[in-house]
Design a protein around this motif. Structure first.
Motif, PDB file in Angstrom:
ATOM      1  N   PRO A 104       0.832  -1.205   0.000  1.00 40.59           N
ATOM      2  CA  PRO A 104       0.000   0.000   0.000  1.00 40.59           C
ATOM      3  C   PRO A 104       0.869   1.259   0.000  1.00 40.59           C
ATOM      4  O   PRO A 104       1.987   1.248   0.513  1.00 40.59           O
ATOM      5  CB  PRO A 104      -0.786  -0.117   1.311  1.00 40.59           C
ATOM      6  N   CYS A 105       0.344   2.342  -0.557  1.00 40.53           N
ATOM      7  CA  CYS A 105       1.075   3.606  -0.566  1.00 40.53           C
ATOM      8  C   CYS A 105       1.154   4.178   0.840  1.00 40.53           C
ATOM      9  O   CYS A 105       0.322   3.896   1.692  1.00 40.53           O
ATOM     10  CB  CYS A 105       0.372   4.618  -1.457  1.00 40.53           C
ATOM     11  N   GLY A 106       2.168   5.008   1.056  1.00 39.28           N
ATOM     12  CA  GLY A 106       2.274   5.753   2.299  1.00 39.28           C
ATOM     13  C   GLY A 106       2.867   4.965   3.434  1.00 39.28           C
ATOM     14  O   GLY A 106       3.593   3.990   3.222  1.00 39.28           O
ATOM     15  N   CYS A 107       2.535   5.374   4.634  1.00 34.34           N
ATOM     16  CA  CYS A 107       3.117   4.808   5.852  1.00 34.34           C
ATOM     17  C   CYS A 107       2.008   4.372   6.794  1.00 34.34           C
ATOM     18  O   CYS A 107       1.099   5.150   7.093  1.00 34.34           O
ATOM     19  CB  CYS A 107       3.997   5.858   6.525  1.00 34.34           C
ATOM     20  N   PHE A 108       2.092   3.138   7.223  1.00 33.08           N
ATOM     21  CA  PHE A 108       1.100   2.582   8.153  1.00 33.08           C
ATOM     22  C   PHE A 108       0.912   3.476   9.374  1.00 33.08           C
ATOM     23  O   PHE A 108      -0.216   3.767   9.777  1.00 33.08           O
ATOM     24  CB  PHE A 108       1.562   1.189   8.584  1.00 33.08           C
ATOM     25  N   ILE A 109       2.020   3.923   9.940  1.00 31.62           N
ATOM     26  CA  ILE A 109       1.944   4.685  11.190  1.00 31.62           C
ATOM     27  C   ILE A 109       1.376   6.084  10.942  1.00 31.62           C
ATOM     28  O   ILE A 109       0.533   6.562  11.705  1.00 31.62           O
ATOM     29  CB  ILE A 109       3.325   4.764  11.860  1.00 31.62           C
ATOM     30  N   SER A 110       1.806   6.714   9.870  1.00 27.71           N
ATOM     31  CA  SER A 110       1.293   8.041   9.553  1.00 27.71           C
ATOM     32  C   SER A 110      -0.217   7.987   9.320  1.00 27.71           C
ATOM     33  O   SER A 110      -0.981   8.819   9.819  1.00 27.71           O
ATOM     34  CB  SER A 110       1.994   8.582   8.304  1.00 27.71           C
ATOM     35  N   MET A 111      -0.614   6.993   8.576  1.00 30.83           N
ATOM     36  CA  MET A 111      -2.030   6.735   8.336  1.00 30.83           C
ATOM     37  C   MET A 111      -2.795   6.553   9.650  1.00 30.83           C
ATOM     38  O   MET A 111      -3.845   7.148   9.866  1.00 30.83           O
ATOM     39  CB  MET A 111      -2.097   5.441   7.509  1.00 30.83           C
ATOM     40  N   SER A 112      -2.242   5.746  10.527  1.00 35.21           N
ATOM     41  CA  SER A 112      -2.919   5.452  11.798  1.00 35.21           C
ATOM     42  C   SER A 112      -2.991   6.675  12.698  1.00 35.21           C
ATOM     43  O   SER A 112      -4.009   6.917  13.356  1.00 35.21           O
ATOM     44  CB  SER A 112      -2.186   4.326  12.521  1.00 35.21           C
ATOM     45  N   VAL A 113      -1.903   7.451  12.726  1.00 31.94           N
ATOM     46  CA  VAL A 113      -1.886   8.662  13.542  1.00 31.94           C
ATOM     47  C   VAL A 113      -2.979   9.619  13.082  1.00 31.94           C
ATOM     48  O   VAL A 113      -3.688  10.212  13.891  1.00 31.94           O
ATOM     49  CB  VAL A 113      -0.500   9.341  13.447  1.00 31.94           C
ATOM     50  N   THR A 114      -3.098   9.759  11.779  1.00 32.44           N
ATOM     51  CA  THR A 114      -4.118  10.647  11.225  1.00 32.44           C
ATOM     52  C   THR A 114      -5.514  10.178  11.629  1.00 32.44           C
ATOM     53  O   THR A 114      -6.354  10.966  12.053  1.00 32.44           O
ATOM     54  CB  THR A 114      -3.997  10.701   9.697  1.00 32.44           C
ATOM     55  N   GLU A 115      -5.729   8.877  11.511  1.00 43.63           N
ATOM     56  CA  GLU A 115      -7.036   8.331  11.858  1.00 43.63           C
ATOM     57  C   GLU A 115      -7.286   8.402  13.366  1.00 43.63           C
ATOM     58  O   GLU A 115      -8.419   8.604  13.807  1.00 43.63           O
ATOM     59  CB  GLU A 115      -7.113   6.874  11.378  1.00 43.63           C
ATOM     60  N   ALA A 116      -6.219   8.238  14.135  1.00 41.81           N
ATOM     61  CA  ALA A 116      -6.364   8.159  15.595  1.00 41.81           C
ATOM     62  C   ALA A 116      -6.945   9.433  16.192  1.00 41.81           C
ATOM     63  O   ALA A 116      -7.616   9.386  17.226  1.00 41.81           O
ATOM     64  CB  ALA A 116      -5.013   7.849  16.238  1.00 41.81           C
ATOM     65  N   ALA A 117      -6.698  10.574  15.555  1.00 43.55           N
ATOM     66  CA  ALA A 117      -7.190  11.838  16.092  1.00 43.55           C
ATOM     67  C   ALA A 117      -8.696  11.988  15.912  1.00 43.55           C
ATOM     68  O   ALA A 117      -9.281  12.950  16.403  1.00 43.55           O
ATOM     69  CB  ALA A 117      -6.462  13.008  15.424  1.00 43.55           C
TER      70      ALA A 117
END
Lengths: 207, 207
Positions: A104-117
DNA sequence: AATCAAATGTACCGATCGGTACATATTTAA
DNA sequence: TTAAATATGTACCGATCGGTACATTTGATT
């Protein structure tokens, strides 16, 4: 050895595939059907092996950290390579990973951080995200502190500021990767950002 | 005037509140209950006024673009202010908006772009996201082209590369904002990134 | 006043969500 | 060989999802 029928699937591989699904779709967007289809198993097998969706996500986060985040750190310590080049190698490897078309594109953690907020993710999963996100910042900060002590970097720099700066850049490339930007384009951004910074030690005070 | 009972809520305000919910939770994470609660209306009223969830999202995206994205562009054109300072003002205003505690953290468009890559969002909503995302890049690219023509910026720069560079930085600060970083911390990142770039015109060829 | 168009609130729809009961199949330990 | 333990597949659970039917209320037009 414990009795009972033995598992017919590779648990590690199933976890890896679950990680890909979360990476692509996020926590909320990844349904159990998405996950179990990607893992190649059915729901009861998933629940028996990983607990539930939340604990599967936590395991996937840990797996990502071990398999994708931590290995890049190695490039910061290559013997005989100047600091600036090591940082470039580190950032380049991460961007290459963000743009790897087999994942998948991007970064798992960056994606999760964005969603986490967004308050759409259960508590313990949030903690896993926070831990994973904090790990890279802590590691990078300590790295720059060491480089300052080794006199490879001016003590005018604040190690944590520098760490946050590069991680912000990487969050940006992760988003741009999901936005369709090519690895080539993002690499040149990395080069721009790094080349402008002065990676010089303090001037020697010896006359 | 058309007959019938008149609407009891402010449509513009309801759209603004829906935008906040999408901004915070994303398309998938925002349920109709979340949305209508935030909007202060019930479901039939929402469907009558905005169509469905997808078209509500598209309206919210347009609203964000008009109310939050486009106004910042004004700062790029302040008379009598040097290019470098105008760019700093532009980036600073956006980061301040990303960290405004009276609104969701981060950037609606960055959030949406990240989510859009997951194939969890319907087609027309994807188009709206793509359009919104493309708008800023196109605008910034044209802006830098003009500045090069006005001889405020070296023609060595590629206008689009510069635009993508700054937008990547802003995607990064958006993610970091959702990660809990303060406006102060992100502002200093902006300053670091901009101050290192040379915003000088080409050297005059006159002897 | 009568009529008709539009907004509202309730109560519901089928589909999907995360999660599980249970019967069956397979394995080890006794 | 038998019993206990674990994995699998089907078929289902209550809750929530996006979306709507319908009766009622409201207000402009005639």
């Amino acid at each position: 050895m414990k009795g009972g029928r033995q598992r017919e699937f590779d648990k590690e591989l199933a976890l890896e595939n679950a990680m890909y699904v979360f990476w692509k779709k996020g926590y909320v967007g990844a349904s159990l059907t998405d996950l179990t289809t990607g893992m190649g198993i059915n729901k009861p097998s998933m629940y028996a092996a990983f607990g539930n969706k939340e604990s599967l996500f936590i395991s996937a986060t840990d797996h990502y950290l071990e398999k994708y985040a931590k290995p890049a750190n190695r490039l910061l310590h290559t013997d005989g390579v100047p600091l600036k080049q090591r940082v470039i190698d580190y950032l380049t490897a991460i961007v290459a990973n963000q743009c790897d078309s087999s994942k998948p594109c991007g970064c798992f953690i960056s994606m999760s951080v964005t969603e986490a907020a967004g308050e759409t993710i259960p508590e313990k999963a949030l903690e896993a995200i926070s831990t994973a996100s904090g790990f890279s910042e802590t590691y990078l900060t300590q790295f720059f502190q060491q480089e300052i002590q080794l006199d490879n970097l001016s003590s005018q720099y604040d190690a944590n500021d520098l760490a946050v700066y590069f991680l912000t850049l990487l969050h940006g490339t992760a988003a741009q990767s999901r936005n369709g930007k090519s690895a080539k384009q993002l690499q040149s951004i990395i080069n721009t950002a790094v080349n402008q910074l002065s990676f010089e030690p303090d001037a020697k005070t010896n006359p």
